[in-house]
Design a protein around this motif. Sequence first.
Motif, mmCIF file in Angstrom:
data_model
loop_
_atom_site.group_PDB
_atom_site.id
_atom_site.type_symbol
_atom_site.label_atom_id
_atom_site.label_comp_id
_atom_site.label_asym_id
_atom_site.label_seq_id
_atom_site.Cartn_x
_atom_site.Cartn_y
_atom_site.Cartn_z
ATOM 1 N N THR A 1 0.820 -1.214 0.000
ATOM 2 C CA THR A 1 0.000 0.000 0.000
ATOM 3 C C THR A 1 0.849 1.257 0.000
ATOM 4 O O THR A 1 0.421 2.296 -0.494
ATOM 5 N N GLU A 2 2.037 1.195 0.601
ATOM 6 C CA GLU A 2 2.853 2.400 0.766
ATOM 7 C C GLU A 2 4.265 2.025 1.172
ATOM 8 O O GLU A 2 4.513 0.881 1.555
ATOM 9 N N LEU A 3 5.160 3.008 1.093
ATOM 10 C CA LEU A 3 6.485 2.861 1.702
ATOM 11 C C LEU A 3 6.561 3.808 2.894
ATOM 12 O O LEU A 3 6.208 4.987 2.784
ATOM 13 N N VAL A 4 7.032 3.297 4.019
ATOM 14 C CA VAL A 4 7.244 4.130 5.211
ATOM 15 C C VAL A 4 8.726 4.096 5.591
ATOM 16 O O VAL A 4 9.196 3.125 6.187
ATOM 17 N N PRO A 5 9.496 5.129 5.220
ATOM 18 C CA PRO A 5 10.879 5.169 5.680
ATOM 19 C C PRO A 5 10.904 5.418 7.192
ATOM 20 O O PRO A 5 10.224 6.310 7.691
ATOM 21 N N LEU A 6 11.651 4.587 7.916
ATOM 22 C CA LEU A 6 11.734 4.719 9.374
ATOM 23 C C LEU A 6 13.157 5.117 9.743
ATOM 24 O O LEU A 6 14.086 4.314 9.639
ATOM 25 N N GLY A 7 13.323 6.378 10.133
ATOM 26 C CA GLY A 7 14.654 6.844 10.537
ATOM 27 C C GLY A 7 15.041 6.182 11.850
ATOM 28 O O GLY A 7 14.230 6.079 12.767
ATOM 29 N N PHE A 8 16.292 5.746 11.917
ATOM 30 C CA PHE A 8 16.796 5.064 13.119
ATOM 31 C C PHE A 8 16.810 6.036 14.306
ATOM 32 O O PHE A 8 17.348 7.132 14.217
ATOM 33 N N ILE A 9 16.169 5.624 15.412
ATOM 34 C CA ILE A 9 16.239 6.378 16.674
ATOM 35 C C ILE A 9 17.381 5.758 17.480
ATOM 36 O O ILE A 9 17.332 4.569 17.807
ATOM 37 N N HIS A 10 18.404 6.522 17.771
ATOM 38 C CA HIS A 10 19.655 5.908 18.241
ATOM 39 C C HIS A 10 19.890 5.908 19.754
ATOM 40 O O HIS A 10 20.519 5.002 20.291
ATOM 41 N N GLU A 11 19.387 6.949 20.454
ATOM 42 C CA GLU A 11 19.874 7.290 21.801
ATOM 43 C C GLU A 11 20.140 6.110 22.741
ATOM 44 O O GLU A 11 21.233 5.967 23.275
ATOM 45 N N ASN A 12 19.132 5.288 22.988
ATOM 46 C CA ASN A 12 19.271 4.256 24.030
ATOM 47 C C ASN A 12 19.658 2.885 23.497
ATOM 48 O O ASN A 12 19.554 1.898 24.210
ATOM 49 N N THR A 13 20.071 2.819 22.229
ATOM 50 C CA THR A 13 20.244 1.482 21.652
ATOM 51 C C THR A 13 21.663 0.936 21.830
ATOM 52 O O THR A 13 22.633 1.694 21.852
ATOM 53 N N ARG A 14 21.760 -0.385 21.936
ATOM 54 C CA ARG A 14 23.081 -1.028 22.041
ATOM 55 C C ARG A 14 23.875 -0.771 20.761
ATOM 56 O O ARG A 14 25.088 -0.596 20.787
ATOM 57 N N LEU A 15 23.169 -0.767 19.641
ATOM 58 C CA LEU A 15 23.860 -0.547 18.360
ATOM 59 C C LEU A 15 24.663 0.747 18.399
ATOM 60 O O LEU A 15 25.850 0.772 18.064
ATOM 61 N N ASN B 1 2.261 5.787 -2.739
ATOM 62 C CA ASN B 1 2.065 6.445 -1.444
ATOM 63 C C ASN B 1 3.362 6.398 -0.653
ATOM 64 O O ASN B 1 3.868 5.317 -0.346
ATOM 65 N N ILE B 2 3.896 7.576 -0.368
ATOM 66 C CA ILE B 2 5.118 7.672 0.431
ATOM 67 C C ILE B 2 4.742 8.375 1.733
ATOM 68 O O ILE B 2 4.276 9.518 1.726
ATOM 69 N N GLN B 3 4.934 7.653 2.825
ATOM 70 C CA GLN B 3 4.514 8.154 4.141
ATOM 71 C C GLN B 3 5.710 8.704 4.913
ATOM 72 O O GLN B 3 6.783 8.105 4.913
ATOM 73 N N ALA B 4 5.500 9.844 5.583
ATOM 74 C CA ALA B 4 6.525 10.322 6.523
ATOM 75 C C ALA B 4 6.085 9.902 7.912
ATOM 76 O O ALA B 4 4.932 10.087 8.289
ATOM 77 N N SER B 5 7.007 9.317 8.678
ATOM 78 C CA SER B 5 6.679 8.839 10.031
ATOM 79 C C SER B 5 6.990 9.936 11.051
ATOM 80 O O SER B 5 8.147 10.169 11.384
ATOM 81 N N TRP B 6 5.932 10.621 11.549
ATOM 82 C CA TRP B 6 6.175 11.741 12.481
ATOM 83 C C TRP B 6 6.782 11.258 13.787
ATOM 84 O O TRP B 6 7.473 11.997 14.477
ATOM 85 N N VAL B 7 6.519 9.992 14.128
ATOM 86 C CA VAL B 7 7.020 9.490 15.398
ATOM 87 C C VAL B 7 8.549 9.335 15.358
ATOM 88 O O VAL B 7 9.224 9.421 16.372
ATOM 89 N N LEU C 1 0.850 11.254 6.049
ATOM 90 C CA LEU C 1 1.489 11.446 7.360
ATOM 91 C C LEU C 1 1.219 10.291 8.321
ATOM 92 O O LEU C 1 1.469 10.395 9.521
ATOM 93 N N GLY C 2 0.701 9.191 7.817
ATOM 94 C CA GLY C 2 0.553 7.991 8.646
ATOM 95 C C GLY C 2 -0.509 8.132 9.712
ATOM 96 O O GLY C 2 -1.514 8.818 9.520
ATOM 97 N N GLY C 3 -0.261 7.499 10.839
ATOM 98 C CA GLY C 3 -1.292 7.365 11.863
ATOM 99 C C GLY C 3 -1.242 8.422 12.950
ATOM 100 O O GLY C 3 -0.201 9.017 13.213
ATOM 101 N N THR C 4 -2.406 8.620 13.589
ATOM 102 C CA THR C 4 -2.473 9.520 14.750
ATOM 103 C C THR C 4 -1.852 8.834 15.976
ATOM 104 O O THR C 4 -1.463 9.500 16.928
ATOM 105 N N LEU C 5 -1.838 7.535 15.968
ATOM 106 C CA LEU C 5 -1.138 6.623 16.892
ATOM 107 C C LEU C 5 -1.711 6.438 18.308
ATOM 108 O O LEU C 5 -1.699 5.359 18.836
ATOM 109 N N MET C 6 -2.077 7.488 18.976
ATOM 110 C CA MET C 6 -2.661 7.389 20.337
ATOM 111 C C MET C 6 -1.679 6.853 21.384
ATOM 112 O O MET C 6 -1.592 7.399 22.479
ATOM 113 N N ASN C 7 -1.000 5.748 21.074
ATOM 114 C CA ASN C 7 0.048 5.236 21.972
ATOM 115 C C ASN C 7 1.287 4.927 21.141
ATOM 116 O O ASN C 7 1.172 4.513 20.005
#
Length: 423
Positions: free
Chosen positions: A267-281, A314-320, A338-344
Amino acid sequence: MSIDLEVMKQLENRPDEVLTRASSTVRAILERALAGGEISREAGEVLFNTEGADLSAVLKAADTVRRERVGDRVTFVTVRNINFTNVCYMACQFCNFGVRKEAGSAELLTPEQVATRAEEAWNRGGTEVCIQGGLHPDIPGDYYVQLLRAVKKRVPKMHVHAFSPFEIWYGVRKSRMPLDDFLAMLRDEGLGSMPGTAAEILDTEIRLQLTRNKLSADEWEKIIRAAHRQKIPTTSTIMYGHIDGPSHWAAHIDRLRSIQKDTGGFTELVPLGFIHENTRLYRNVPGVRPGPSMTENLKMHAVARIMLQGYIDNIQASWVKLGPEMAQTMLACGVNDLGGTLMNESISRAAGAKHGQEITPLEMVRIIRAAGRIPVQRNTLYQTLEDFTDHDPPEIEPLVERACGASPVAFLTQTELQQAARS
Ligand SMILES: C[S@@+](CC[C@H](N)C(=O)[O-])C[C@H]1O[C@@H](n2cnc3c(N)ncnc32)[C@H](O)[C@@H]1O
Ligand SMILES: Nc1c(NC[C@H](O)[C@H](O)[C@H](O)CO)[nH]c(=O)[nH]c1=O
Ligand SMILES: N[C@@H](Cc1ccc(O)cc1)C(=O)O
Ligand code: SF4
């Protein structure tokens, strides 16, 4: 904001003017794309490596392709994320969500508890639940199907978007059913679509550095193709900004495009930028990047739009991942959703993201309008539910935590956005 001043300034000019300033190689590739032609993996890699005037031309061309393919409407969907367990022993190095079952924070929701969350979501306007979790060592083989049954029984009209290919891989192992039979069973119990997560980077060498236990790139593709065969649509994703680079990105997108040519199930591509701060990587491996730069974010969405045109439109930006302002900026270079409203939201927060847990429908509409575009609420499969050209959705209180802190955010207008980019 750290983006080349000249690059953003160029975006105000007409596409043909921007194109004239580009090098002959980049111009030739973009002219082909603007004529509707297919861009090879090699050419995609060239676009990912651009800078200066060439980069401006790439972003502008992506914006033009977006307008021609899908127009000025920008969609969003009212979703509640439900992470039914955070217990996971797969230890992906980039993920800080999973804990051991003895941990004080360990959680496993019963199917009835998941149904209660889905019902709450429905009562505040949600049309989809996005259900994913850790690979819990003790869940019974029929847990996934029980979960679907409980949700569909309580809220029959809720679209259930659930289970990444890795969770399907695990469910198949636990239930000892053939893959296609397992998927057909879930579909018959009400699985409406699947997240195309667990893709990370579809490259064996990079993958082994990110995670040793996750399904392979070939297995990811096999499960996605089986889902499409069983008429279960999926999204597609790429997780970028760690140890990856242009050659992996171009190959990954090219592979998604080949799958789509055969199945038409994305249905779409969602690029997910790596969130780095707390990760072992990030913490333990020298040389790992702290997530994508702004330039990398712009390139990812733009080149994906150009390479996938006619196949995944459909190219989605992930606000989260990006934060609401950066997600809004992506609308200028190829993004139409802009993807989902998410709630949680738990997974990005566990890794260190600080963008909150919800953008209400009214905030979505304001973000989109401020970018000069038309806000439209869609369902999971991109059918229009409501066009907000001339009216607003009702104001609702966020469920737990609004995006960007406690108070409503004043989103930037298009002009302020360009000024901010230049300052
Ligand atoms: C957390 S998992 C949940 C489903 C299942 N356990 C799996 O791995 O497929 C869903 C996706 O979240 C994404 N993710 C996890 N940690 C992340 C991080 N630190 N930054 C960006 N994306 C992340 C990955 O793409 C992963 O495939
Ligand atoms: N529904 C969307 C999600 N949901 C998943 C979570 O937010 C998840 O924690 C995270 O993205 C894992 O990588 N995520 C999006 O980015 N966009 C959505 O629309
Ligand atoms: N809504 C998108 C985005 C998403 C991203 C990451 C997730 O973990 C889940 C969902 C999808 O279904 O694929
Ligand atoms: S990405 Fe998924 S499988 Fe990997 S550790 Fe996190 S929850 Fe577990």
